[in-house]
Write an enzyme that holds these catalytic residues in place. Structure first.
Site, PDB file in Angstrom:
ATOM      1  N   PHE A 124      -2.331  14.289  -5.269  1.00  0.00           N
ATOM      2  CA  PHE A 124      -2.247  14.890  -3.936  1.00  0.00           C
ATOM      3  C   PHE A 124      -3.626  14.840  -3.296  1.00  0.00           C
ATOM      4  CE2 PHE A 124      -2.512  18.505  -0.975  1.00  0.00           C
ATOM      5  CZ  PHE A 124      -1.494  18.128  -0.107  1.00  0.00           C
ATOM      6  N   ASP A 209     -11.423  12.640  -6.122  1.00  0.00           N
ATOM      7  CA  ASP A 209     -11.003  13.775  -5.319  1.00  0.00           C
ATOM      8  C   ASP A 209     -11.223  15.016  -6.178  1.00  0.00           C
ATOM      9  OD1 ASP A 209      -9.677  15.860  -4.122  1.00  0.00           O
ATOM     10  OD2 ASP A 209      -7.978  14.660  -3.442  1.00  0.00           O
ATOM     11  N   LYS A 239     -12.342  23.236  -0.443  1.00  0.00           N
ATOM     12  CA  LYS A 239     -11.919  24.468  -1.122  1.00  0.00           C
ATOM     13  C   LYS A 239     -13.088  25.381  -1.494  1.00  0.00           C
ATOM     14  CE  LYS A 239      -7.431  22.717  -2.718  1.00  0.00           C
ATOM     15  NZ  LYS A 239      -6.424  23.607  -2.206  1.00  0.00           N
TER      16      LYS A 239
HETATM   17  N1  PLP Z   1      -6.997  16.933  -2.477  1.00  0.00           N
HETATM   18  C1  PLP Z   1      -6.663  17.836  -3.403  1.00  0.00           C
HETATM   19  C2  PLP Z   1      -6.873  17.501  -4.849  1.00  0.00           C
HETATM   20  C3  PLP Z   1      -6.121  19.068  -3.024  1.00  0.00           C
HETATM   21  O1  PLP Z   1      -5.763  19.958  -3.968  1.00  0.00           O
HETATM   22  C4  PLP Z   1      -5.958  19.340  -1.647  1.00  0.00           C
HETATM   23  C5  PLP Z   1      -5.355  20.614  -1.200  1.00  0.00           C
HETATM   24  O2  PLP Z   1      -4.650  21.289  -1.918  1.00  0.00           O
HETATM   25  C6  PLP Z   1      -6.340  18.377  -0.718  1.00  0.00           C
HETATM   26  C7  PLP Z   1      -6.865  17.189  -1.160  1.00  0.00           C
HETATM   27  C8  PLP Z   1      -6.204  18.639   0.764  1.00  0.00           C
HETATM   28  O3  PLP Z   1      -7.107  19.594   1.173  1.00  0.00           O
HETATM   29  P1  PLP Z   1      -6.869  20.397   2.528  1.00  0.00           P
HETATM   30  O4  PLP Z   1      -5.597  21.154   2.370  1.00  0.00           O
HETATM   31  O5  PLP Z   1      -8.090  21.254   2.675  1.00  0.00           O
HETATM   32  O6  PLP Z   1      -6.774  19.384   3.624  1.00  0.00           O
END
Ligand code: PLP
Length: 391
Positions: A124, A209, A239
């Site tokens: 994700f 990521d 985050k």
């Molecule tokens: N990448 C990862 C691993 C995530 O857990 C998340 C959000 O949960 C995102 C990207 C997306 O981040 P945002 O919701 O701040 O756009």
């Protein structure tokens, strides 16, 4: 818009690892806004940083120098593999920047055909059109037009398949060292090293990521540090970086970012003084060695206790996985129901793929709170068992 399936619960204030409803009912927060409130709610250091900055200057524009941005970029580059940073307002924008950086790198190298981003099932990366195309969850793409060209998905965990998939149009591989939404699945350290090696051999850029697993969550400042010599070329953070204030960052080596020249990217809000003041305060707290010791100690305790729960409730708990305080509990009973059982015990936990629930507590959760979380989880297991028997 009706895009969320919300729990019928609202909170008025938070303190440390507790959230309180308007009626004063306390909940133990073991999801931390999905790995955001790493330093707990209303952390006094972050509150002070925000208040002090709010009284001076909120926003200018990236057409001016922003000293707070330079300070946070200096801090992030001094503690990581990176040389340069672009600041965003969210994780998905940090991923967007990472993808653009990778493609522009190859363009600047005279290889504009290298556009393919290899991602993994269960991953994700956020909700912009590019991020959902990079993510390995086809349901998030449904109804939003045809999949974009330039995104390839492979099964999780198989390095040989990556080797075979790399070709002349491959630009980058995007990996969550520990998958969050996918159900707290960790790549092995050996696999990360092999991927790094593959990238070195082929000129493919490695993007991590670490939006969820970074900044101390796994017990090291960055999850990639568990593997020796597996640093990325580009990394997305968000985050915990703002501890609840919206801020993200795309970090890169100077070589990876060689195509990101004046005019190639930008943001109105990204890196504004308010976000940078909170981000700098948060990072300075997160890099304290005592905090990492605490995370590792707590993770060991929770892992041991959860293994005990699995033994006592094999009809409910199937597996314990993840790394550090990114913990996945794979269930035999429906995870959404289990989250409700936990809420009935005034414990907040997150859902996850593969019928998991995730524990993502503030990194400052105390030992006594960890014990309390286990007691509540045990009672939630009893509720799940009773419900399964009655069905
Ligand atoms: N990448 C990862 C691993 C995530 O857990 C998340 C959000 O949960 C995102 C990207 C997306 O981040 P945002 O919701 O701040 O756009």
């Amino acid at each position: 818009m009706g895009v969320y399936s919300r729990a019928p619960l609202a909170f008025e204030r938070g303190e440390g690892s507790r959230l309180y409803t308007a009626d004063g009912e306390a909940y133990l927060d073991c999801m931390a806004g999905i790995a955001v409130n790493a330093l707990g709610h209303a952390n006094p250091v972050l509150v002070d940083a925000l208040k002090a900055q709010a009284e001076k200057l909120w926003h200018v524009s990236n057409i001016f120098k922003i000293p707070g941005q330079e300070a946070l970029a200096d801090r992030l580059t001094s503690i990581s593999f990176a040389d340069v940073v672009f600041f965003t307002n969210s994780g998905t924008e940090a991923i967007e920047c990472a993808i653009k950086t990778a493609r522009k790198h190859h363009w600047a190298n005279g290889q504009p055909e290298r556009i393919d981003i290899i991602g993994f099932e269960g991953s994700f990366h956020g909700r912009t059109i590019a991020a959902v195309n990079a993510s390995g969850n086809p349901s998030y793409l449904e109804g939003f037009g045809p999949p974009l060209p330039g995104f390839v998905h492979l099964p999780f965990g198989d390095v040989e398949l990556i080797r075979k998939a790399i070709g002349p149009t491959t630009a980058a591989i995007v990996v969550e060292p520990v998958q969050g939404e996918g159900g707290a699945r960790a790549w092995t350290e050996a696999a990360l090293c092999e991927i790094r090696q593959l990238c070195d051999e082929t000129g493919v850029l490695l993007i991590y990521d670490e939006i969820q697993c970074g900044l101390g969550r796994t017990g090291k400042l960055f999850a990639y540090e568990w593997a020796e010599d597996a640093a990325p070329d580009i990394m997305a953070l968000a985050k915990a970086l703002g501890g609840g204030f919206p801020v993200g960052a795309c970090l890169a080596t100077v070589d990876a970012a060689k195509g990101m020249t004046v005019g190639s990217h930008g943001s109105t809000y990204g890196g504004n003084p308010l976000a940078m003041a909170v981000g700098l305060a948060a990072v300075d707290e997160l890099i304290k060695p005592a905090l990492m010791d605490h995370v590792n100690e707590l993770a060991g305790y929770l892992n041991q206790q959860l293994t005990g729960l699995r033994e006592r409730f094999p009809d409910v708990v199937v597996d314990i996985r993840g790394k550090g305080l990114l913990i996945g509990i794979k269930l035999a009973t429906p995870n959404r129901e289990f989250m409700q059982h936990a809420r009935d015990e005034h414990l907040l936990i997150a859902g996850g793929g593969d019928n998991c629930v995730r524990l993502l507590p503030p990194l400052v959760l105390t030992q006594a709170e960890a014990r309390e979380a286990i007691e509540k989880l045990e009672r939630a297991c009893e509720r799940a068992r009773t419900q399964a028997k009655a069905a």
